[in-house]
Structure formats: structure tokens, C-alpha cells
Design a protein around this motif. Structure first.
Motif, PDB file in Angstrom:
ATOM      1  N   PRO A 272       0.809  -1.288  -0.121  1.00 50.60           N
ATOM      2  CA  PRO A 272      -0.133  -0.007   0.019  1.00 50.60           C
ATOM      3  C   PRO A 272       0.609   1.322   0.012  1.00 50.60           C
TER       4      PRO A 272
ATOM      5  N   SER B  10      -1.118  -5.643   3.725  1.00 53.71           N
ATOM      6  CA  SER B  10      -2.283  -4.657   3.838  1.00 53.71           C
ATOM      7  C   SER B  10      -2.519  -4.828   5.451  1.00 53.71           C
ATOM      8  N   GLY B  11      -1.969  -4.068   6.295  1.00 55.94           N
ATOM      9  CA  GLY B  11      -2.408  -4.127   7.733  1.00 55.94           C
ATOM     10  C   GLY B  11      -2.014  -5.173   8.269  1.00 55.94           C
TER      11      GLY B  11
ATOM     12  N   ARG C  83      -5.403  -3.596  15.141  1.00 54.30           N
ATOM     13  CA  ARG C  83      -4.770  -3.679  13.847  1.00 54.30           C
ATOM     14  C   ARG C  83      -3.905  -2.607  13.930  1.00 54.30           C
TER      15      ARG C  83
ATOM     16  N   ASP D 272      -1.721  -0.505  10.925  1.00 54.58           N
ATOM     17  CA  ASP D 272      -1.634  -0.285   9.192  1.00 54.58           C
ATOM     18  C   ASP D 272       0.003   0.109   9.066  1.00 54.58           C
TER      19      ASP D 272
ATOM     20  N   LYS E 209       0.485   1.509   5.813  1.00 57.32           N
ATOM     21  CA  LYS E 209      -0.914   2.216   5.157  1.00 57.32           C
ATOM     22  C   LYS E 209      -1.876   1.000   4.851  1.00 57.32           C
ATOM     23  N   ILE E 210      -3.042   1.496   4.204  1.00 58.41           N
ATOM     24  CA  ILE E 210      -3.768   0.427   3.768  1.00 58.41           C
ATOM     25  C   ILE E 210      -5.068   1.214   2.769  1.00 58.41           C
TER      26      ILE E 210
ATOM     27  N   ARG F 135      -7.243  -7.822  -0.601  1.00 59.50           N
ATOM     28  CA  ARG F 135      -5.972  -7.411   0.230  1.00 59.50           C
ATOM     29  C   ARG F 135      -5.469  -8.464   1.087  1.00 59.50           C
TER      30      ARG F 135
ATOM     31  N   PRO G 152      -3.460  -9.414   4.505  1.00 59.84           N
ATOM     32  CA  PRO G 152      -2.692  -8.714   5.748  1.00 59.84           C
ATOM     33  C   PRO G 152      -1.214  -9.331   5.997  1.00 59.84           C
TER      34      PRO G 152
END
Ligand code: ADP
Length: 301
Positions: free
Chosen positions: A186, A216-217, A226, A228, A231-232, A249, A251
Motif C-alpha cells: 500500500p 495490507s495492515g 490492527r 497499518d 498504510k492501507i 488485500r 494482511p
């Protein structure tokens, strides 16, 4: 006119009558073999990224393994000639490709899942390969035309990062490639490069199947909050702006690294996790994009 007795099913190098064929005839045989092999592969999917380290090979391997685990015949071609990581990630780095008169046999990772990589040919896996474009094109052509994949439902082609010779070769050789899955993370720099990958695919007339936002996170293993890290949502935003499908996405999950280092596809891990569900969703979306019918798709592993 090809020598009538020449066995064009055999590799020219393995044919006793090859010296009777002209170089043009040998090129014709090579092309014919390539077309025959590709005809037996239903879906051919390129996996690309604008930059390295975003998890392109991880996504390619886990998409391929998910489909094989649900009973499909799947192959993965590691087309990263300079940095072939697929054998290490699949725990087959100690194996070598074997050949017969009619081609090279891929390594079977598990039932229904076969792999081919440059690393499985080299006796010295740590030795760097310094090849220019034409040689790389020829190696990819050999891998596509001379490997006995048999009948496959899906062939995933894991390409090196960036927009260089290899994706161009694959696109030229497989005219009927289904398209490219583009993997990104991201952050803005990764997104910038993945935009280039989308524009490159369009230039070489390869349909973009969609963008995957990896890393993604993550869910903190201690407090379950959570985080990030990179970022996300950037991948989804970029997909929207570029007019391509957002496939989903994945993680950050430390067990992806552990499984990868242990040479086992993460999706083969029995326990449930957010990342595993995310991969299952990704498979579902990809099958939708390929218009693979529900009946054929069965239950997502
Ligand atoms: P690329 O092919 O883009 O160079 P790789 O697939 O080799 O990237 O992945 C780079 C590293 O990141 C590997 O160690 C891999 O295990 C790890 N990795 C990839 N995706 C994830 C993820 N979602 N969570 C945790 N680690 C990941």
C-alpha cells in the motif's frame, strides 16, 4: 519441407534426424511444440509487480497451491531468471529437473501441483546468472515449449519485478494469455510502480486481471489491535483510478514468512487465520474474473 522421417514430437536436440532439418524447420518444430503444450493449458496467468519484495512470488505460489489443493491441475513457472525463489518457497530446492526425449519433466510439489524454475537446472544455485534479453527470451521459450506440463487447468507464471524482458517474452510467446495479476503493497512508492505495471500490461496487450494489495495492515499478535504498517487501501484506490479490478488485500501475517522459509505454501497450513480467509477470497475473485463456473470451482480451500 521438414524431413519426412523426422519425429517432430521429439526435441530437435534429441532427434537422430535433426541434422537433416534446416534451422527454419527446427524453428517450425519448436513453434509447433510450443503451441501443442499451450493448447493443453486452460488458463495462463502472469503474476507481476512493479517492484521487488512486495510478495509477488508469495501470492503466485499461494494462489497456485490453493487451486491445486482443491483438486485442480496446476503448474507454476518461475520465470525470474536472476532471482528464482519459487523452489526455496516450495521446499523443492534440492531437486533437479529431469529430461526425456520429448522434453523436461517438472518437479511435482504435491499431487496436482508442478513447478519449474531456473534454479532447478543450475548445479550452483548461489551463482548469479548474467544474461541479456535474447538469452532470457530463449530460456522462457524453452520452459514454455519443452516442459511436459501435461493437461493443466492453470499455469501461473511468476515474473521478475518490473517491466523488463521477461513479461514481454511471455506475452509474445503466449498470445492467448488470460492476463496479469499485479501485486502491490500500500505505500505510495509501491503504488507508483504498480501503476507502471498496469500501463506496461496495456502496452503489451495483456489484460489486467486485477490488483492485489499485499502486506495490507496486520493484527498485533499481542493486543489484537490492527496496525497499518504500510498504510492501507492504496491498492484499491489505484485500481479504481486505473479502471482495473481490485482482487483483494492480504494482511501481514508472520506465519506467511515462517511457512515460506520452511518451504510450505501458507494456504496448506491447517489453521484458520485472517490471511488464509483473504487468500480464499482472492481465489474466488480470480475465478470470477476467469469466468470459471461455480460447478468447476467447487469449494474454496
Ligand atoms: P517478491 O516476489 O515480490 O520479491 P516475495 O514473495 O519473495 O516478494 O516476498 C518477500 C518476503 O515477504 C518473503 O519473505 C515472504 O515470506 C514475505 N511476505 C510476503 N507476503 C507477506 C505477508 N502478507 N505477510 C508476511 N510476510 C509476507
Amino acid at each position: 519441407m521438414a524431413n519426412e522421417k523426422c519425429e517432430d514430437k521429439k526435441l530437435c536436440e534429441a532427434c537422430d534426424l535433426a541434422n537433416k532439418c534446416s534451422s527454419g524447420e527446427k524453428a517450425e518444430h519448436e513453434q509447433k511444440r510450443l503451441q501443442e503444450r499451450l493448447f493443453n493449458i486452460r488458463h495462463k496467468i502472469m503474476v507481476m509487480s512493479g517492484k521487488g519484495g512486495v510478495g509477488k512470488s508469495t501470492v503466485a505460489i499461494n494462489l497456485a497451491a490453493s487451486l491445486a489443493l482443491r483438486g485442480h491441475q496446476v503448474g507454476i513457472l518461475d520465470a525470474d531468471i536472476h532471482g528464482p525463489d519459487v523452489p526455496k518457497m516450495l521446499g523443492i530446492e534440492g531437486q533437479r529437473l529431469t529430461g526425456s526425449g520429448d522434453g523436461v519433466n517438472p518437479v511435482e510439489v504435491f499431487e496436482g501441483f508442478k513447478a519449474v524454475s531456473m534454479a532447478l537446472l543450475s548445479p550452483e544455485p548461489d551463482k548469479a546468472i548474467i544474461w541479456r534479453g535474447p538469452l532470457k527470451h530463449s530460456a522462457i521459450k524453452q520452459f514454455l515449449g519443452n516442459v511436459n506440463w501435461g493437461d493443466l487447468d492453470f499455469l501461473f507464471i511468476d515474473l521478475p519485478p518490473g517491466t523488463g524482458d521477461e513479461p514481454l517474452s511471455v506475452a509474445r510467446l503466449i498470445k492467448e494469455v488470460d492476463g496479469a495479476v499485479i501485486v502491490t503493497t500500500p505505500q505510495d512508492v509501491a503504488l507508483l510502480d504498480s501503476r507502471k505495471a498496469v500501463s506496461f500490461s496495456r502496452l503489451i496487450e495483456v489484460p489486467v486481471l486485477g490488483i492485489v494489495e499485499n502486506m495490507s495492515g496486520m493484527v498485533c499478535p499481542h493486543c489484537s489491535e490492527r496496525i497499518d504498517l504500510f498504510k492501507i487501501g492504496g491498492g484499491e484506490k489505484a485500481a479504481g483510478e486505473l479502471g482495473v479490478v481490485f482482487l483483494g488485500r492480504i494482511p501481514i501475517d508472520p506465519s506467511i514468512v515462517h511457512q515460506c522459509d520452511a518451504g510450505r505454501p501458507f494456504v496448506a497450513e491447517p489453521s484458520g487465520s485472517v490471511a488464509k480467509t483473504a487468500f480464499a477470497e482472492l481465489v474466488r475473485k480470480l475465478l470470477d474474473r476467469l469466468e470459471w463456473s461455480e460447478e468447476e470451482a467447487g469449494t474454496v480451500h
